[in-house]
Design a protein around this motif. Structure first.
Motif, PDB file in Angstrom:
ATOM      1  N   THR A  77       0.799  -1.533  -0.533  1.00  0.00           N
ATOM      2  CA  THR A  77      -0.358   0.230   0.104  1.00  0.00           C
ATOM      3  C   THR A  77       1.051   0.984   0.247  1.00  0.00           C
ATOM      4  O   THR A  77       2.274   1.213   0.568  1.00  0.00           O
ATOM      5  N   THR A  78      -0.085   2.169  -0.117  1.00  0.00           N
ATOM      6  CA  THR A  78       1.146   3.267  -0.291  1.00  0.00           C
ATOM      7  C   THR A  78       1.722   4.395   1.299  1.00  0.00           C
ATOM      8  O   THR A  78       3.213   4.329   1.094  1.00  0.00           O
ATOM      9  N   ASN A  79       1.070   3.329   2.159  1.00  0.00           N
ATOM     10  CA  ASN A  79       1.884   3.894   3.569  1.00  0.00           C
ATOM     11  C   ASN A  79       3.158   2.980   3.862  1.00  0.00           C
ATOM     12  O   ASN A  79       4.045   3.206   4.375  1.00  0.00           O
ATOM     13  N   GLN A  80       2.681   1.840   2.900  1.00  0.00           N
ATOM     14  CA  GLN A  80       3.288   0.453   3.084  1.00  0.00           C
ATOM     15  C   GLN A  80       5.203   0.748   2.831  1.00  0.00           C
ATOM     16  O   GLN A  80       6.324   0.393   3.047  1.00  0.00           O
ATOM     17  N   TYR A  81       5.158   1.448   1.884  1.00  0.00           N
ATOM     18  CA  TYR A  81       6.458   1.965   0.725  1.00  0.00           C
ATOM     19  C   TYR A  81       7.203   3.413   1.520  1.00  0.00           C
ATOM     20  O   TYR A  81       8.196   2.997   2.191  1.00  0.00           O
ATOM     21  N   ASN A  82       6.290   4.111   2.584  1.00  0.00           N
ATOM     22  CA  ASN A  82       6.466   5.003   3.032  1.00  0.00           C
ATOM     23  C   ASN A  82       7.181   5.095   4.081  1.00  0.00           C
ATOM     24  O   ASN A  82       7.954   5.197   4.648  1.00  0.00           O
ATOM     25  N   ILE A  83       6.702   3.534   4.723  1.00  0.00           N
ATOM     26  CA  ILE A  83       7.403   2.923   6.467  1.00  0.00           C
ATOM     27  C   ILE A  83       8.618   1.946   6.259  1.00  0.00           C
ATOM     28  O   ILE A  83       9.170   2.040   6.713  1.00  0.00           O
ATOM     29  N   ALA A  84       8.965   1.896   4.663  1.00  0.00           N
ATOM     30  CA  ALA A  84      10.021   0.893   4.441  1.00  0.00           C
ATOM     31  C   ALA A  84      11.251   1.879   4.357  1.00  0.00           C
ATOM     32  O   ALA A  84      12.272   1.170   4.349  1.00  0.00           O
ATOM     33  N   LEU A  85      10.580   2.668   3.806  1.00  0.00           N
ATOM     34  CA  LEU A  85      11.588   4.119   3.850  1.00  0.00           C
ATOM     35  C   LEU A  85      12.169   4.461   5.165  1.00  0.00           C
ATOM     36  O   LEU A  85      13.230   5.025   5.732  1.00  0.00           O
ATOM     37  N   ALA A  86      11.371   4.798   5.995  1.00  0.00           N
ATOM     38  CA  ALA A  86      10.840   5.218   7.453  1.00  0.00           C
ATOM     39  C   ALA A  86      11.886   4.002   8.377  1.00  0.00           C
ATOM     40  O   ALA A  86      12.936   4.555   9.237  1.00  0.00           O
ATOM     41  N   VAL A  87      11.805   2.841   8.200  1.00  0.00           N
ATOM     42  CA  VAL A  87      12.433   2.125   9.170  1.00  0.00           C
ATOM     43  C   VAL A  87      13.948   1.886   9.111  1.00  0.00           C
ATOM     44  O   VAL A  87      14.338   1.596  10.325  1.00  0.00           O
ATOM     45  N   PHE A  88      14.554   2.511   8.227  1.00  0.00           N
ATOM     46  CA  PHE A  88      15.598   2.305   7.965  1.00  0.00           C
ATOM     47  C   PHE A  88      16.216   3.736   8.777  1.00  0.00           C
ATOM     48  O   PHE A  88      17.382   3.080   9.619  1.00  0.00           O
TER      49      PHE A  88
END
Length: 469
Positions: A77-88
């Motif tokens: 989902t859109t939020n999951q892509y951003n979460i993948a960026l943020a978790v780094f």
């Protein structure tokens, strides 16, 4: 040889009378200082630039991969892509100060090459992920692996160069990031044509090939990365002694043998200038990461195909490199930092305000503003870091201070991952307004830091504080 005050002359944090002793010792020891500095440049800078270039490419190539059906294949989902960026950034920020302390203990060549191999391996594994869980796991572990690279490289470089030598080297090093942005876009363009080979979509090949290249280069890094001057085996004993002496004459004792424990960390962090330095770095870092992750996406809103968008993501990075090196040369030449930081932050602010306000049909104007935004941001970053780090004395303060400034600034990187959501396309008002606000905050922080430095210099020149030798 003159020693520069923190900002009165723009570089250092104390003065030295003329007739520096290291010039006489260089003559006495038959050492050509210019040739020695060139020797240091050739040994220190190229390999550190390669290490950081690969770290930056491996960190942000997910932005290039996103244009090649990554989200579709992993059912994000859109939020999951951003979460993948943020978790780094969660693990990246948490580990930066410990990473610098570890590097001091285990030696830079071992630490840097190990980090490089680990994040290269993780990027390769990222190319084989099958779902959201696999993606965030590799991104989280990559944060640990890369945490020590950026602050560690600045820490290492700061222990080799004098203040009036540092800015060009720092800017050249940070330009590895701008080159990485351009080179990463070019690589992604080429790798994009591999779509479907062996049944893999292009985004998987981006991760796999770039990760393998990093692992191979980590072997080179083990032998090529230098340790600190006191331990550098590629210098003769005389050269080592001279390098340590010439830096001590300007910056004080390095105290390599001093252990860095929790109380030492707290002592370094209680200086108000250290806290302000984090806010100076915060604004351009948020904008820098936003550009690194989203330039291809932003450019794609100008009517380009994915391949064309990759190609058009290259010129902003190239322009940023040119301005950054020009600013670095001028800063070292004039022996000032403050006005160049302000100029670049204002340039970035002008670019992002234009992007925020102008939503017309002229894509050339928007693209030009995007270039100005990138130029200002990536030219300001190395001067901010150099000004602060080169005002710190000794291994303890530079290890902790560099990691603090960069770690605190990278909290803005976390924000940047949510700054350009797909629902904001094509205006991206959230991302641009954040850029405007945080760049403005950094301008205020820079002015406050300048005032602190001016007050410090007055105390030292009036004899209210002992000169640090």
């Amino acid at each position: 040889m003159e020693r520069f005050a923190i900002e009165k002359e723009g570089l250092g944090d104390h003065h030295v009378s003329e007739g520096s002793s290291h010039e006489l010792s260089a003559e006495h020891l038959a050492i050509n200082e210019r040739k020695l500095v060139l020797k240091i440049d050739l040994r220190i800078l190229p390999i550190l630039c390669i290490v950081y270039l690969m770290a930056f490419i491996d960190r942000v190539n997910i932005g290039n991969a996103q244009l090649f059906s990554l989200a579709k294949d992993l059912h994000l989902t859109t939020n999951q892509y951003n979460i993948a960026l943020a978790v780094f950034f969660v693990s990246y920020i948490a580990f930066e100060i410990p990473a610098n302390i570890i590097m001091k203990r285990v030696k830079p060549h071992i630490f840097m090459s190990s980090c490089m191999f680990c994040f290269g391996l993780l990027v390769t594994m990222q190319g084989f992920t099958q779902n959201f869980g696999g993606l965030i796991t590799t991104r989280f572990l990559m944060g640990f692996a890369e945490a020590g690279v950026f602050p560690g490289c600045f820490y290492l470089m700061s222990m080799w160069y004098k203040r009036d030598e540092a800015q060009r080297r720092f800017s050249f090093f940070v330009s590895a990031a701008t080159f990485a942005g351009a080179f990463g876009g070019l690589l992604a363009t080429g790798i994009g044509h591999m779509d479907g080979i062996r049944g893999y979509h292009a985004w998987r090949w981006i991760f796999i090939l770039e990760g393998i290249a990093t692992c191979v280069l980590s072997i080179v890094a083990y032998f090529a990365v230098s340790d600190f001057p006191e331990e550098a085996k590629w210098l003769s004993a005389t050269e080592r002694a001279f390098v340590v002496q010439r830096l001590a004459a300007e910056q004080g004792k390095s105290d390599l043998e001093q252990k860095i424990n929790f109380s030492a960390v707290l002592e370094s962090l209680t200086d108000p200038k250290t806290l302000i330095a984090g806010f100076m770095y915060f604004g351009p870092t948020m904008s820098g990461y936003s550009l690194a992750y989203f330039i291809p996406t932003i450019v794609s809103t100008y009517g380009y195909t994915p391949i064309q968008a990759q190609l058009h993501s290259i010129p902003p990075w190239a322009a940023a490199f040119g301005l950054s090196m020009t600013m670095a040369y001028a800063s070292d030449k004039t022996k000032r930092r403050f006005p160049f930081i302000i100029f670049n932050l204002l340039l970035a602010l002008a670019g992002v305000i234009t992007l925020f306000k102008y939503q017309g049909a002229n894509n050339h104007a928007r693209y030009g503003a995007l270039c100005l935004y990138a130029m200002g941001v990536f030219s300001a970053v190395p001067i901010i870091i150099c000004w602060f780090i080169m005002n710190l004395e000794g291994h303890k303060n530079r290890a902790v201070g560099s990691a603090w400034q960069i770690g605190f600034g990278n909290c803005a990187g976390f924000i940047s991952t949510f700054a350009f959501p797909a629902k904001d396309k094509p205006k991206y008002e959230t991302g641009y307004s954040l850029g405007i606000g945080l760049l403005s905050m950094s301008i205020v922080a820079t002015i406050i830091y300048y005032i602190f430095c001016t007050m410090e210099n007055k105390k030292r020149t009036n004899g209210q504080r002992k000169m640090i030798l």
